[in-house]
Enzyme design. Structure first.
Site, PDB file in Angstrom:
ATOM      1  N   LEU A   1       0.849  -1.199   0.000  1.00 57.93           N
ATOM      2  CA  LEU A   1       0.000   0.000   0.000  1.00 57.93           C
ATOM      3  C   LEU A   1       0.880   1.243   0.000  1.00 57.93           C
ATOM      4  CD1 LEU A   1      -2.484  -1.027   2.846  1.00 57.93           C
ATOM      5  CD2 LEU A   1      -2.924  -1.046   0.374  1.00 57.93           C
TER       6      LEU A   1
ATOM      7  N   ASP B   1       2.969  -6.046   2.310  1.00 55.93           N
ATOM      8  CA  ASP B   1       3.316  -5.110   3.385  1.00 55.93           C
ATOM      9  C   ASP B   1       3.926  -5.800   4.602  1.00 55.93           C
ATOM     10  OD1 ASP B   1       2.623  -2.283   2.743  1.00 55.93           O
ATOM     11  OD2 ASP B   1       0.662  -3.157   2.270  1.00 55.93           O
TER      12      ASP B   1
ATOM     13  N   GLU C   1       6.211  -3.923  12.360  1.00 51.97           N
ATOM     14  CA  GLU C   1       5.775  -3.177  13.545  1.00 51.97           C
ATOM     15  C   GLU C   1       4.246  -3.103  13.664  1.00 51.97           C
ATOM     16  OE1 GLU C   1       7.125   0.902  15.399  1.00 51.97           O
ATOM     17  OE2 GLU C   1       6.021   1.276  13.566  1.00 51.97           O
ATOM     18  N   ASP C   2       3.564  -3.118  12.521  1.00 52.19           N
ATOM     19  CA  ASP C   2       2.119  -2.924  12.559  1.00 52.19           C
ATOM     20  C   ASP C   2       1.348  -4.150  13.035  1.00 52.19           C
ATOM     21  OD1 ASP C   2       2.146  -0.241  11.726  1.00 52.19           O
ATOM     22  OD2 ASP C   2       2.568  -0.901   9.676  1.00 52.19           O
TER      23      ASP C   2
ATOM     24  N   ARG D   1      -6.263   3.911  10.286  1.00 50.56           N
ATOM     25  CA  ARG D   1      -5.999   2.476  10.482  1.00 50.56           C
ATOM     26  C   ARG D   1      -6.449   1.963  11.857  1.00 50.56           C
ATOM     27  NH1 ARG D   1      -1.975   0.876   6.799  1.00 50.56           N
ATOM     28  NH2 ARG D   1      -2.385   2.034   4.885  1.00 50.56           N
TER      29      ARG D   1
ATOM     30  N   HIS E   1       0.359   7.143  10.373  1.00 51.50           N
ATOM     31  CA  HIS E   1       0.315   6.634  11.739  1.00 51.50           C
ATOM     32  C   HIS E   1       0.813   7.720  12.698  1.00 51.50           C
ATOM     33  CE1 HIS E   1       0.919   2.515   9.730  1.00 51.50           C
ATOM     34  NE2 HIS E   1      -0.232   2.430  10.369  1.00 51.50           N
TER      35      HIS E   1
ATOM     36  N   CYS F   1       8.821   1.057  11.433  1.00 53.92           N
ATOM     37  CA  CYS F   1       7.911  -0.016  11.017  1.00 53.92           C
ATOM     38  C   CYS F   1       8.637  -1.275  10.563  1.00 53.92           C
ATOM     39  CB  CYS F   1       6.962   0.470   9.927  1.00 53.92           C
ATOM     40  SG  CYS F   1       7.810   1.124   8.519  1.00 53.92           S
TER      41      CYS F   1
END
Ligand code: CIR
Length: 269
Positions: free
Chosen positions: A31, A73, A78-79, A144, A177, A264
């Site tokens: 993305l 992705d 980290e996400d 998000r 973020h 990230c």
């Protein structure tokens, strides 16, 4: 009054472990809103290797997961999880195309954290929205991360003795973020871009402002005695050096093209 404790104990910002995942063959399908063109995979892999070497140079043991060729992705590990020293929580990424990343992360975390909690629907949460400052957590409400996700994480943290504060970034331009514009440096110092600088919670900290035009550099990482800074942002780099930190700059151009940055690319504890 809420009692908070530091995850890192008396040695704030001490990290010993990291989990990373190199970009996969489908990385160009990640993305992005950046409009910086397609990433070059070989360059991205080289930059990722240099990133891992930097973490190791800072004293961390780095666990490298296998590249995932299905989830473009998935290099932005980290996400997918929130990691404390003794506990970890799988998130529920806000972008539907990233939902399967938590299942893919599970085998990487299990050896370190046998019990994994998770964010449940309708909650969504991206780790990039979670900024920890010595036991106090700032949680971005973003495109998000929704309120359900914020509430679930807040409860999970409270059970472990940590406090949390929501920060609504939905109207802040340029912030995917919270940590796209905010980083805790330790020593009661917070890096913030101009659009966040007036937030009242920042009054408790010494603010390190990011020079206009260098906003991308806000996503820096204090690891033990070093601050990792994205390469190409000389005014910010100088400002951090002037504070007395050892600075290591890293080229992350290919990850930037996919809206990613330094934080990230790893889970750290
Ligand atoms: C995304 O849009 O979700 C990824 N392409 C970039 C995620 C960056 N994550 C982070 O800064 N924590």
């Amino acid at each position: 009054m809420k009692i908070t404790k530091s995850i890192h104990g008396p040695n704030q910002m001490r990290f010993t472990h990291a989990i990373v995942r190199p970009p996969g063959r489908n990385f160009a399908g990640a993305l992005t809103t950046a409009n910086l063109g397609a990433p070059d995979l070989v360059t991205a892999q080289r930059q990722h290797m240099a990133y891992c070497a930097a973490l190791e140079k800072c004293g961390m043991k780095v666990t490298r997961l296998k590249a995932d060729h299905q989830l473009p992705d998935a290099t932005f590990v980290e996400d997918a999880a929130i990691v404390l020293r003794t506990d970890a929580l799988l998130t529920r990424p806000g972008a539907p195309s990233r939902r399967d990343e938590t299942a893919a992360m599970q085998p990487g975390l299990k050896p370190f954290f046998p019990v994994l909690n998770e964010i449940l629907p309708p909650g969504t949460l991206d780790g990039g929205d979670v900024c920890e400052a010595d036991g106090r957590f700032f949680i971005g409400i973003s495109a998000r991360t929704n309120l359900h996700g914020v509430r679930q994480l807040t409860q999970w943290l409270a059970l472990r003795g940590y406090s949390a504060l929501p920060v609504d970034i939905r109207q802040k331009p340029g912030l995917l973020h919270l940590k796209s514009g905010l980083a805790y440096l330790g020593d009661n110092r917070i890096v913030a871009v101009d659009t966040l600088a007036a937030e009242t919670f920042l009054a408790d900290y010494q603010l390190v402002r990011v020079p206009p035009g260098e906003e991308y550099a806000a996503n820096c990482l204090r690891i033990n005695d070093t601050v990792l800074v994205a390469r190409g942002f000389p005014r910010f780099e100088t400002a951090v050096r002037k504070l007395g930190y050892r600075v290591m700059t890293l080229e992350v151009s290919e990850f930037r093209k996919m809206d990613g940055g330094l934080s990230c690319l790893s889970l750290r504890w």
